[in-house]
Scaffold this active site. Structure first.
Site, PDB file in Angstrom:
ATOM      1  CB  ILE A  31      -0.970   0.039   1.211  1.00  0.00           C
ATOM      2  CG1 ILE A  31      -0.210  -0.199   2.519  1.00  0.00           C
ATOM      3  CG2 ILE A  31      -2.097  -0.957   1.018  1.00  0.00           C
ATOM      4  CD1 ILE A  31      -1.084  -0.079   3.766  1.00  0.00           C
ATOM      5  N   GLY A  32       2.142   1.104   0.121  1.00  0.00           N
ATOM      6  CA  GLY A  32       2.991   2.295   0.122  1.00  0.00           C
ATOM      7  C   GLY A  32       4.407   1.929  -0.233  1.00  0.00           C
ATOM      8  CD  GLU A  33       8.626   1.232  -3.128  1.00  0.00           C
ATOM      9  OE1 GLU A  33       7.977   0.323  -3.662  1.00  0.00           O
ATOM     10  OE2 GLU A  33       9.718   1.078  -2.567  1.00  0.00           O
ATOM     11  N   GLY A  34       7.836   3.818   0.542  1.00  0.00           N
ATOM     12  CA  GLY A  34       8.420   5.010   1.153  1.00  0.00           C
ATOM     13  C   GLY A  34       9.916   5.039   1.013  1.00  0.00           C
ATOM     14  CB  THR A  35      12.320   7.496   2.294  1.00  0.00           C
ATOM     15  OG1 THR A  35      11.442   8.506   1.809  1.00  0.00           O
ATOM     16  CG2 THR A  35      13.736   7.884   2.006  1.00  0.00           C
ATOM     17  CE1 TYR A  36      13.920   5.006   7.838  1.00  0.00           C
ATOM     18  CE2 TYR A  36      11.683   5.584   8.438  1.00  0.00           C
ATOM     19  CZ  TYR A  36      13.035   5.672   8.653  1.00  0.00           C
ATOM     20  OH  TYR A  36      13.499   6.410   9.670  1.00  0.00           O
ATOM     21  N   GLY A  37      11.240   1.964   2.702  1.00  0.00           N
ATOM     22  CA  GLY A  37      10.957   0.657   2.126  1.00  0.00           C
ATOM     23  C   GLY A  37       9.468   0.562   1.895  1.00  0.00           C
ATOM     24  CE  LYS A  54       7.951   4.019   7.343  1.00  0.00           C
ATOM     25  NZ  LYS A  54       7.581   5.363   7.800  1.00  0.00           N
ATOM     26  CG  ASP A 163       7.795  14.713   5.336  1.00  0.00           C
ATOM     27  OD1 ASP A 163       7.562  15.670   4.556  1.00  0.00           O
ATOM     28  OD2 ASP A 163       8.060  13.572   4.941  1.00  0.00           O
TER      29      ASP A 163
HETATM   30  N1  LIG Z   1      -0.555   2.642   9.207  1.00  0.00           N
HETATM   31  C1  LIG Z   1      -0.802   2.729   7.906  1.00  0.00           C
HETATM   32  N2  LIG Z   1      -1.971   2.325   7.403  1.00  0.00           N
HETATM   33  C2  LIG Z   1      -2.223   2.410   6.082  1.00  0.00           C
HETATM   34  N3  LIG Z   1      -1.365   2.914   5.179  1.00  0.00           N
HETATM   35  C3  LIG Z   1      -0.179   3.345   5.617  1.00  0.00           C
HETATM   36  C4  LIG Z   1       0.180   3.266   6.994  1.00  0.00           C
HETATM   37  N4  LIG Z   1       1.414   3.778   7.138  1.00  0.00           N
HETATM   38  C5  LIG Z   1       1.808   4.156   5.914  1.00  0.00           C
HETATM   39  N5  LIG Z   1       0.865   3.891   4.985  1.00  0.00           N
HETATM   40  C6  LIG Z   1       0.920   4.167   3.536  1.00  0.00           C
HETATM   41  O1  LIG Z   1       2.256   4.075   3.102  1.00  0.00           O
HETATM   42  C7  LIG Z   1       2.699   5.362   2.609  1.00  0.00           C
HETATM   43  C8  LIG Z   1       4.162   5.540   2.969  1.00  0.00           C
HETATM   44  O2  LIG Z   1       4.293   5.460   4.375  1.00  0.00           O
HETATM   45  P1  LIG Z   1       5.309   6.367   5.178  1.00  0.00           P
HETATM   46  O3  LIG Z   1       5.122   7.796   4.738  1.00  0.00           O
HETATM   47  O4  LIG Z   1       5.201   6.086   6.614  1.00  0.00           O
HETATM   48  O5  LIG Z   1       6.675   5.791   4.625  1.00  0.00           O
HETATM   49  P2  LIG Z   1       7.966   6.582   4.232  1.00  0.00           P
HETATM   50  O6  LIG Z   1       8.995   5.529   3.973  1.00  0.00           O
HETATM   51  O7  LIG Z   1       8.334   7.583   5.221  1.00  0.00           O
HETATM   52  O8  LIG Z   1       7.418   7.228   2.899  1.00  0.00           O
HETATM   53  P3  LIG Z   1       7.702   8.614   2.251  1.00  0.00           P
HETATM   54  O9  LIG Z   1       9.163   8.654   2.024  1.00  0.00           O
HETATM   55  O10 LIG Z   1       6.884   8.606   0.964  1.00  0.00           O
HETATM   56  O11 LIG Z   1       7.173   9.626   3.225  1.00  0.00           O
HETATM   57  C9  LIG Z   1       1.753   6.387   3.233  1.00  0.00           C
HETATM   58  O12 LIG Z   1       1.640   7.550   2.428  1.00  0.00           O
HETATM   59  C10 LIG Z   1       0.447   5.594   3.289  1.00  0.00           C
HETATM   60  O13 LIG Z   1      -0.243   5.650   2.064  1.00  0.00           O
END
Ligand SMILES: Nc1ncnc2c1ncn2[C@@H]1O[C@H](COP(=O)(O)OP(=O)(O)OP(=O)(O)O)[C@@H](O)[C@H]1O
Length: 518
Positions: A31-37, A54, A163
């Site tokens: 559901i997400g692709e973040g900087t962390y993974g 995550k 952020d």
């Molecule tokens: N608890 C959660 N429930 C549902 N979706 C989530 C949750 N945590 C994160 N996500 C989804 O995953 C995405 C990325 O999560 P998050 O921002 O925590 O990761 P990140 O690695 O910091 O990403 P980014 O670098 O894009 O900010 C969020 O925008 C959201 O859509």
């Protein structure tokens, strides 16, 4: 990079923290692709509970567990509030993960570490991107109130989020909004003497003091981002969409006027003021540009988008604003409609699919013009305008992004993999050629290109004090790209793009991270 030894993460925690395996969960979808993974929706096998996992990206870590992840975990453990995402536990995957060819990655740490969060159905950007979705004024007030309540709680507990943006505001189908992604957050104290990095907050939501190089700052940085979100909710699209720091400052000055010692005492002492002060005087235009907002909304927005951070409204005072206490009142979260889940990752994926379909259709048309008549109709980007009306006070508004094409029939309807990095926005937010990799050259372009039409008195955006860490979790991600500015002194706000919805912009998450100043 500094790091904690693997396996020593949760020494003071209860045994359940970090002791369970990720195998206790069944991954359902990304559901997400973040900087962390990656972020996954998952089900706990024993209880059936749905959670978000995550994954903490370890591939760049040579010296142990990433310090930023430790900071995020520490902060999240300290914060317990209904408007802050709940970190339930940490789980690990013990063995080496193998790729599709059965090979392990060869990293020093073979296992993976996951944060387990309560699951939220949407993020604000994903929700707002749903075609045809309209937020009502009571709904906007309800989300804003929760955002401010969560942020006030963080600030009282001496945590800066650093952020705030739509994709980090998670919403469930009970209408609850929670702050998430504390990967850039840090504890601070008002008597903090040290310097903090100014290279935080996603560009479109970054306040002028950080763009001018300030390294001593407080909760007001988050309040600027809240102002940008608030205006975005009411206006229907992001309001300050620079593609790099100089252009972002330029857009801020065009909207909020030029900073000077009268409206912002001390501004001339900010590190990069002389370099970036506008070459001509600009007047504040917030009231004019957003004249379609109601009086109380405008009054609150003015206080949030105040150039001088020391005069900017706090979260606590914002909660007392007339806006939240006059009709129509914020609605009860539970009364909000329930939507099929939507995260930014997923809506971007759908747009990507849409683009591919269009390109394929074009190619087929060129190759086999006569056959094209038999292809299903393809929605062209411009046609989406029917969905996009700029909201005027008192009515529902589209928070759907500018010029966003409706989804192709048969495109994915749920979470999908392969999120391109970039800001909230439709496919046309990317410049020709896609979302550019900023690198140093991309992120700090030579301003002699004259973007934005106002011009600064200085040269290039100052380079990093230290080289960005290649291994930094926020370090080397791509920059937001952009079309022409969507605002200029001569053109109505947002009206410079084709179709009257403003041009397209894509954005970058974060600039290189300075590991010294945090
Ligand atoms: N608890 C959660 N429930 C549902 N979706 C989530 C949750 N945590 C994160 N996500 C989804 O995953 C995405 C990325 O999560 P998050 O921002 O925590 O990761 P990140 O690695 O910091 O990403 P980014 O670098 O894009 O900010 C969020 O925008 C959201 O859509």
């Amino acid at each position: 990079m500094a790091g904690a030894a693997y396996g020593q993460l949760n020494l003071e925690e209860s045994p359940s923290w970090g002791s369970r395996s990720v195998d206790c969960f069944e991954k359902l979808e990304q559901i997400g692709e973040g900087t962390y993974g990656q972020v996954y929706m998952a089900r706990e096998i024993k209880t059936g509970e749905i959670v978000a996992l995550k994954k903490i990206r370890m591939d760049n870590e040579k010296e142990g567990f990433p310090i930023t992840a430790i900071r995020e975990i520490k902060i999240l453990k300290k914060l317990q509030h209904e408007n802050v995402i709940k970190l339930k536990e940490i789980v690990t995957s013990p063995g080496p993960e193998v790729d599709e060819h059965g090979k392990s990655g060869g990293h020093k740490y073979k296992g993976s570490i996951y944060m387990v969060f309560e699951y939220m159905d949407h993020d604000l950007t994903g929700l707002a991107d749903r075609p045809g979705l309209r937020f009502t004024i009571p709904q906007i007030k309800c989300y804003m109130k929760q955002l401010l309540t969560g942020l006030h709680y963080c600030h009282v507990n001496q945590v800066l989020h650093r952020d705030i943006k739509g994709s980090n505001l998670l919403i469930d189908n009970e209408g609850n909004l929670k702050l998430a992604d504390f990967g850039l957050a840090r504890s601070y104290s008002s008597d903090h003497k040290g310097n903090l990095t100014n290279r935080v907050i996603t560009l479109w939501y970054r306040p002028p003091e950080l763009l001018l190089g300030a390294t001593k700052y407080g909760p007001s940085v988050d309040m600027w981002s809240v102002g940008c979100i608030f205006a975005e909710l009411l206006h229907g699209k992001p309001i300050l969409t620079g593609k790099n720091e100089p252009e972002q400052l330029n857009k801020i000055f065009e909207l909020c006027g030029s900073p000077d010692e009268v409206n912002w005492p001390g501004v001339s002492r900010t590190p990069w003021y002389n370099k970036f002060k506008p070459s001509r005087q600009m007047k504040r235009r917030v009231r004019e540009v957003f004249r379609h907002f109601d009086r109380n909304a405008l009054e609150l927005l003015e206080k949030m988008l105040t150039l001088d951070p020391s005069q900017r409204i706090s979260a606590k005072d914002a909660l007392d604003a007339e806006y939240f206490w006059t009709d129509p009142l914020p609605c009860d979260p539970k009364s909000l409609p329930k939507y099929e889940s939507s995260h930014e990752f997923q809506t971007k994926k759908k747009r990507q699919q849409q683009r591919q379909n269009e390109e394929q259709a074009k190619r087929q048309k060129l190759q086999h013009p006569q056959q094209h008549a038999r292809l299903p109709p393809v929605q062209q980007p411009g046609q989406a305008q029917a969905h996009s009306q700029v909201w005027a006070g008192g009515h529902n508004h589209p928070m759907g992004n500018s010029g966003q094409a409706p989804l192709a029939a048969g495109g994915p309807t749920h979470h999908q993999f392969g999120k391109p990095r970039g800001p909230p926005g439709g496919p046309n937010r990317y410049p020709p050629g896609g979302n550019p990799n900023p690198g140093v050259g991309g992120y700090y372009p030579d301003r002699s290109t004259g973007q934005g039409g106002v011009g600064f008195s200085g040269g290039q955006y100052p380079p990093q004090a230290r080289a960005p860490s290649a291994s930094g979790p926020r370090g080397s991600s791509a920059g937001y790209g952009v079309g022409p500015p969507n605002y200029s002194q001569n053109v109505p706000y947002g009206g410079s793009g084709a179709g009257g919805r403003g041009p397209n912009v894509a954005g970058n998450r974060n600039p290189p991270y300075n590991w010294q100043q945090q």
